[in-house]
Design a protein around this motif. Structure first.
Motif, short mmCIF file in Angstrom:
data_model
loop_
_atom_site.label_atom_id
_atom_site.label_comp_id
_atom_site.label_asym_id
_atom_site.label_seq_id
_atom_site.Cartn_x
_atom_site.Cartn_y
_atom_site.Cartn_z
N MET A 95 87.79 21.45 35.11
CA MET A 95 88.61 21.91 36.23
C MET A 95 87.71 22.57 37.27
N ALA A 96 87.73 22.01 38.48
CA ALA A 96 86.81 22.48 39.52
C ALA A 96 87.18 23.88 40.02
N ASN A 97 88.49 24.14 40.14
CA ASN A 97 88.94 25.43 40.66
C ASN A 97 90.00 26.03 39.73
N PRO A 98 89.56 26.78 38.70
CA PRO A 98 90.51 27.25 37.67
C PRO A 98 91.21 28.56 38.00
N VAL A 99 91.19 28.98 39.27
CA VAL A 99 91.77 30.28 39.62
C VAL A 99 93.25 30.34 39.25
N THR A 100 93.99 29.28 39.56
CA THR A 100 95.43 29.25 39.24
C THR A 100 95.64 29.35 37.73
N TYR A 101 94.83 28.62 37.00
CA TYR A 101 94.95 28.68 35.53
C TYR A 101 94.71 30.10 35.02
N TYR A 102 93.65 30.75 35.51
CA TYR A 102 93.34 32.10 35.06
C TYR A 102 94.47 33.08 35.39
#
Length: 205
Positions: A95-102
């Motif tokens: 996942m290139a941008n995991p901010v939402t996941y975190y």
């Protein structure tokens, strides 16, 4: 049957987890760009030691015949922690941008800790009741602090190194775990304690 060796191993597991937290704190604060494979190794070892601590806590609950609902809560938390930490460890690869996941993961983690804390307050046995109540309180304090202190530090423009120390708060629940394991060890070697069942099924000790 004496459960002292089992509780001693549990305490060792707690101190290993504390050591891992301190090592990560030192590396994150003082060493930048350290070996990626070493980071994954230390992360995996930290996850394993924490899961071992949780497994011992679950075994203590079963040992004292606490309600199944309490044991189930800790069991569910162990499963969640295993999956969540494994994903966190590998998410950078897929996942290139995991901010939402975190963000979602943090919210789910908070509610999981809240669930476990509520159930921990329901522990009845006098030997471990206070220890699990302390574990519940410190787990909630640590979780809330890790979630909201970074935002507060950002608003106050507090330096990066101070920001890194926030995560040492996660050591607090481990203090309660040591108290629980020590109380269990003292109780199981008492002459007034009549049960000879092991802390674990097929306990080799």
């Amino acid at each position: 049957m004496n459960n002292k060796p089992a509780t001693q191993i549990a305490v060792i597991a707690v101190f290993l987890q504390i050591a891992m937290q301190l090592i990560f704190q030192y590396i994150g604060t003082n060493l930048f760009g350290f070996n990626e494979y070493l980071r994954y190794f230390l992360s995996g070892l930290s996850i394993l030691t924490y899961l071992l601590v949780l497994a011992f806590l679950l075994s203590v609950l079963r040992y004292y015949n606490e309600k199944n609902s309490i044991a189930i809560a800790f069991g569910v938390y162990i499963i969640f922690t295993t999956i969540n930490n494994t994903v966190n460890l590998t998410i950078g690869y897929w996942m290139a941008n995991p901010v939402t996941y975190y963000t979602i993961s943090s919210i789910v983690h908070f509610f999981m800790v809240l669930y476990v804390a509520i159930m921990a307050f329901m522990v009845k046995h006098p030997v471990i009741r206070k220890g699990f109540a302390l574990f519940a309180i410190l787990s909630l304090v640590a979780t809330i602090a890790v979630m909201f202190l970074p935002m507060l530090f950002g608003l106050l423009n507090i330096g990066f190194k101070a920001y890194r120390y926030i995560y040492l708060i996660s050591i607090l629940p481990l203090i309660a775990a040591i108290i629980i394991f020590n109380k269990t060890g003292e109780d199981t070697k008492s002459p007034d304690f009549l049960s000879d069942k092991p802390l674990f099924k097929n306990d080799p000790f």
